[in-house]
Design a protein around this motif. Structure first.
Motif, PDB file in Angstrom:
ATOM      1  N   THR A 360       3.514   0.019 -54.840  1.00 16.77           N
ATOM      2  CA  THR A 360       4.616  -0.034 -55.809  1.00 16.77           C
ATOM      3  C   THR A 360       4.422   1.016 -56.898  1.00 16.77           C
ATOM      4  N   GLU A 361       3.156   1.192 -57.341  1.00 17.77           N
ATOM      5  CA  GLU A 361       2.864   2.157 -58.397  1.00 17.77           C
ATOM      6  C   GLU A 361       3.211   3.586 -57.967  1.00 17.77           C
ATOM      7  N   ASP A 362       2.965   3.900 -56.680  1.00 18.61           N
ATOM      8  CA  ASP A 362       3.291   5.236 -56.174  1.00 18.61           C
ATOM      9  C   ASP A 362       4.785   5.497 -56.276  1.00 18.61           C
ATOM     10  N   VAL A 363       5.572   4.507 -55.849  1.00 20.16           N
ATOM     11  CA  VAL A 363       7.028   4.656 -55.848  1.00 20.16           C
ATOM     12  C   VAL A 363       7.547   4.787 -57.272  1.00 20.16           C
ATOM     13  N   GLU A 364       7.055   3.950 -58.171  1.00 15.10           N
ATOM     14  CA  GLU A 364       7.489   3.994 -59.567  1.00 15.10           C
ATOM     15  C   GLU A 364       7.156   5.339 -60.204  1.00 15.10           C
ATOM     16  N   GLN A 365       5.999   5.883 -59.842  1.00  9.16           N
ATOM     17  CA  GLN A 365       5.566   7.167 -60.382  1.00  9.16           C
ATOM     18  C   GLN A 365       6.533   8.285 -59.968  1.00  9.16           C
ATOM     19  N   VAL A 366       6.965   8.281 -58.735  1.00  9.62           N
ATOM     20  CA  VAL A 366       7.894   9.295 -58.246  1.00  9.62           C
ATOM     21  C   VAL A 366       9.255   9.151 -58.930  1.00  9.62           C
ATOM     22  N   VAL A 367       9.735   7.908 -59.031  1.00  9.33           N
ATOM     23  CA  VAL A 367      11.025   7.662 -59.687  1.00  9.33           C
ATOM     24  C   VAL A 367      10.991   8.138 -61.138  1.00  9.33           C
ATOM     25  N   GLN A 368       9.901   7.836 -61.834  1.00 10.54           N
ATOM     26  CA  GLN A 368       9.768   8.238 -63.233  1.00 10.54           C
ATOM     27  C   GLN A 368       9.770   9.765 -63.369  1.00 10.54           C
ATOM     28  N   ALA A 369       9.049  10.446 -62.470  1.00 15.29           N
ATOM     29  CA  ALA A 369       8.996  11.912 -62.528  1.00 15.29           C
ATOM     30  C   ALA A 369      10.377  12.515 -62.321  1.00 15.29           C
ATOM     31  N   LEU A 370      11.162  11.932 -61.421  1.00 21.08           N
ATOM     32  CA  LEU A 370      12.514  12.446 -61.164  1.00 21.08           C
ATOM     33  C   LEU A 370      13.439  12.205 -62.355  1.00 21.08           C
ATOM     34  N   GLN A 371      13.284  11.032 -62.978  1.00 21.36           N
ATOM     35  CA  GLN A 371      14.154  10.689 -64.102  1.00 21.36           C
ATOM     36  C   GLN A 371      13.865  11.546 -65.332  1.00 21.36           C
ATOM     37  N   GLU A 372      12.606  11.950 -65.485  1.00 17.19           N
ATOM     38  CA  GLU A 372      12.239  12.730 -66.658  1.00 17.19           C
ATOM     39  C   GLU A 372      12.688  14.178 -66.555  1.00 17.19           C
ATOM     40  N   ARG A 380       6.909  20.013 -53.706  1.00 14.07           N
ATOM     41  CA  ARG A 380       5.628  20.556 -54.172  1.00 14.07           C
ATOM     42  C   ARG A 380       5.423  20.267 -55.662  1.00 14.07           C
ATOM     43  N   GLU A 381       6.494  20.394 -56.457  1.00 16.29           N
ATOM     44  CA  GLU A 381       6.401  20.068 -57.883  1.00 16.29           C
ATOM     45  C   GLU A 381       6.079  18.590 -58.076  1.00 16.29           C
ATOM     46  N   LEU A 382       6.756  17.750 -57.293  1.00 13.44           N
ATOM     47  CA  LEU A 382       6.514  16.307 -57.392  1.00 13.44           C
ATOM     48  C   LEU A 382       5.068  15.971 -57.048  1.00 13.44           C
ATOM     49  N   GLN A 383       4.531  16.649 -56.057  1.00 13.74           N
ATOM     50  CA  GLN A 383       3.156  16.385 -55.667  1.00 13.74           C
ATOM     51  C   GLN A 383       2.193  16.756 -56.794  1.00 13.74           C
ATOM     52  N   GLU A 384       2.469  17.878 -57.454  1.00 14.22           N
ATOM     53  CA  GLU A 384       1.616  18.286 -58.579  1.00 14.22           C
ATOM     54  C   GLU A 384       1.743  17.322 -59.754  1.00 14.22           C
ATOM     55  N   ASN A 387       0.257  13.691 -58.320  1.00 13.85           N
ATOM     56  CA  ASN A 387      -1.065  13.710 -57.692  1.00 13.85           C
ATOM     57  C   ASN A 387      -1.134  12.841 -56.430  1.00 13.85           C
ATOM     58  N   LEU A 388      -0.002  12.583 -55.832  1.00 12.78           N
ATOM     59  CA  LEU A 388       0.003  11.846 -54.568  1.00 12.78           C
ATOM     60  C   LEU A 388      -0.308  12.809 -53.423  1.00 12.78           C
ATOM     61  N   SER A 389      -0.896  12.282 -52.355  1.00 13.96           N
ATOM     62  CA  SER A 389      -1.139  13.123 -51.189  1.00 13.96           C
ATOM     63  C   SER A 389       0.200  13.535 -50.580  1.00 13.96           C
ATOM     64  N   LYS A 392       1.647  10.713 -48.409  1.00 12.00           N
ATOM     65  CA  LYS A 392       2.122   9.564 -49.202  1.00 12.00           C
ATOM     66  C   LYS A 392       3.414   9.908 -49.936  1.00 12.00           C
ATOM     67  N   LEU A 393       3.488  11.128 -50.465  1.00 15.65           N
ATOM     68  CA  LEU A 393       4.719  11.551 -51.138  1.00 15.65           C
ATOM     69  C   LEU A 393       5.871  11.622 -50.152  1.00 15.65           C
ATOM     70  N   LYS A 394       5.599  12.151 -48.956  1.00 11.19           N
ATOM     71  CA  LYS A 394       6.640  12.252 -47.926  1.00 11.19           C
ATOM     72  C   LYS A 394       7.195  10.864 -47.607  1.00 11.19           C
TER      73      LYS A 394
END
Length: 556
Positions: A360-372, A380-384, A387-389, A392-394
């Motif tokens: 759940t934390e991984d998903v929330e982290q991606v959503v937060q990065a997109l919203q910001e 590639r930017e999202l991965q940086e 810090n998800l592999s 896992k990001l895919k």
């Protein structure tokens, strides 16, 4: 675009005049006819059955340019050379190996309507200019070769393929032709869905390769298994392919074969492109007798005289196994497909399959990065940022796309959807969907175990997996030779093959096969399940779909 209604006889005449085909193969005329009627078409046909002729003929008959997307750079050049040799039409190729001048010339020809066929690698759409050039040219036919690459259920998933549906829409949805040699029913459904194919015509030509001998040899000891494989390779008619699960094992087996005076080369993703190409060419030109490879050696390998495909390690699914053994006997002569099986091999496959979990934390982290971010973000930017592999990001991005949180643009960047669903619920649903995916992957590994241990005709097992029946045992596998078969007894099949059933916990499923007193069902959520027919009937574990709907209506 005016639809061109031509009979199969007319299509055959054109095929003879343009391509020199004395007779179109089964499925080719059906697919071409569907395209000429204006239908998006998925053609599932065995390797070597002439899938390229479908887009070549359709492209010539439909006014406008034809774009062919293929992940195989070498095959793109081969197809270009074949079209030019037949003097069918002007053709161009755009991929990472093409010089800038040649690339510019291809697009210039396309803009002037002087190019009939343009071959592209999917990663070319990372360049927005490519999409703009295609939009201006307005191609009439969009061909997706190796279409199983868009499916996560498939055996060779490529993330670059996921955006093709968006690209098709950005081009105004030209006619779509999807081509693949192997696609089980759920893979076909995913191809149609992800490409946004409209009223799709699905042409499935028989999966049977009756000239390939199917066998499994079981070993409990690793050293004994390796010695048996080496001995079989030494004695076998060559050339042949040995498939393994890891790069290290590929190196070890190739070295061991060389010690036995077998001309062997190694092919895996750890080698440089130049070394891989040299190994490929040595094998294709019969300079090497055997190629020892991981699944990196795969699509587009069209060598007619491969006499055997031996698997030292078990494949991750029937889909993969069928694709790999399908490289044998393409000349129509007898060939062997032997699996050297140790039940402990499944531990490695299960380990590989366990890496797809997302939290759940991984998903929330991606959503937060997109919203910001107020602008689209590249993976590639999202991965940086997160810090998800990469894997896992895919997985996270794919699941968030499925639940409507984000959208993938034609250039591969992602943005949040304007009308976001309830984020908390969407995140939970994304995690749940990924859990279902993992269950499905594990169930496919178990189906591979089923093939290895089946006490029945092996060919019937494989064909059932792909939704085809085989009324009689094949007579050309080890079980048939040993007399170990269970001829179908229709009276003991309470649910017809390919019918839909409902399970209280697992939901909707499709009946795939019967073996003795067992029934195998493919469920949409948890994958393949094998149940005892007696227990199913005694406890009422399954209901036919129409009966379940009726029961639900009565209860409501």
């Amino acid at each position: 675009m005016a639809k061109q209604r031509k009979t199969k006889q007319q299509i055959q005449q054109i095929a003879q005049a343009q391509l020199g085909y004395e007779q179109l193969r089964p499925g080719q005329a059906d697919a071409i006819a569907a395209l000429l009627k204006g239908q998006d078409t998925l053609a599932v046909m065995p390797t070597g059955s002439g899938k390229s002729a479908i887009y070549q003929l359709a492209g010539l008959l439909i006014p406008g340019a034809t774009v062919v997307v293929s992940p195989l750079l070498a095959l793109q050049q081969d197809q270009k050379a074949a079209i030019e040799a037949q003097k069918l039409a002007e053709v161009g190729v755009v991929n990472s190996t093409i010089a800038e001048a040649e690339r510019a010339a291809a697009f210039a020809q396309l803009a002037e309507s002087n190019l009939e066929f343009l071959f592209l690698a999917p990663e070319q759409f990372n360049n927005e200019e490519v999409l703009e050039q295609l939009q201006a040219a307005a191609p009439s036919l969009f061909v997706v070769d190796e279409a199983h690459c868009i499916s996560e259920w498939g055996h060779d998933f490529r993330p670059d393929y996921l955006r093709l549906g968006t690209i098709i829409e950005a081009l105004g949805h030209p006619l779509v032709l999807a081509l693949t040699a192997t696609a089980a029913p759920p893979v076909r459904e995913e191809i149609v869905d992800r490409l946004g194919m409209q009223k799709a015509k699905v042409v499935v030509q028989g999966f049977d390769r009756p000239n390939i001998w199917l066998a499994v040899e079981r070993y409990e000891d690793t050293r004994e298994k390796q010695e048996a494989l080496l001995d079989r390779v030494v004695r076998a008619e060559k050339p042949g392919i040995v498939y393994v699960a890891t790069r290290k094992r590929a190196e070890e087996l190739a070295e061991a074969l060389e010690e036995q005076e077998v001309k062997a080369v190694v092919y895996h993703a750890g080698k440089s492109p130049q070394v891989r190409e040299a190994a490929y060419r040595a094998f294709m030109d019969d300079e090497a007798e055997v190629i020892v490879a991981t699944t990196a050696f795969g699509m587009g390998v069209d060598k007619p005289n491969v006499r055997f495909v031996f698997h030292y390690d078990i494949s991750d699914s029937i889909d993969s196994y069928y694709q790999e053994i399908g490289r044998a006997g393409r000349d129509g002569e007898s060939a062997q497909a032997v699996l050297f099986y140790n039940p402990e091999d499944f531990n490695l496959r299960r380990f590989f399959a366990s890496g797809g979990k997302i939290e759940t934390e991984d998903v929330e982290q991606v959503v937060q990065a997109l919203q910001e971010r107020e602008e689209p973000m590249a993976p590639r930017e999202l991965q940086e940022t997160t810090n998800l592999s990469r894997s896992k990001l895919k997985n996270t991005l794919n699941r968030l796309g499925e639940v409507g949180v984000l959208e993938t643009l034609p250039n591969g960047e992602v943005v949040p959807n304007e009308s976001l669903p309830d984020l908390e619920e969407a995140v939970e649903e994304a995690v749940r969907l990924q859990e279902h995916r993992q269950q499905y992957v594990r169930s496919r590994i178990e189906m591979m175990r089923g093939y290895a241990e089946v006490r029945d005709c092996r060919r019937r097992f494989v064909l059932n997996y792909f939704g085809e029946g085989l009324s009689e045992s094949c007579g050309f596998c080890d079980n048939c030779k040993a007399g170990i078969t269970n001829e179908p007894e229709t009276g003991h099949q309470p649910f017809p093959i390919n019918s839909q059933v409902v399970h209280k916990s697992w939901g909707i499923g499709t009946v795939m096969r019967y073996e003795g007193d067992k029934i195998t069902v493919l469920f949409e959520t948890v994958g393949y399940k094998t149940l005892g027919v007696g227990m199913v009937l005694l406890r009422g574990l399954l209901k036919r779909m129409d009966t379940a709907v009726a029961d639900s209506t009565i209860r409501s």
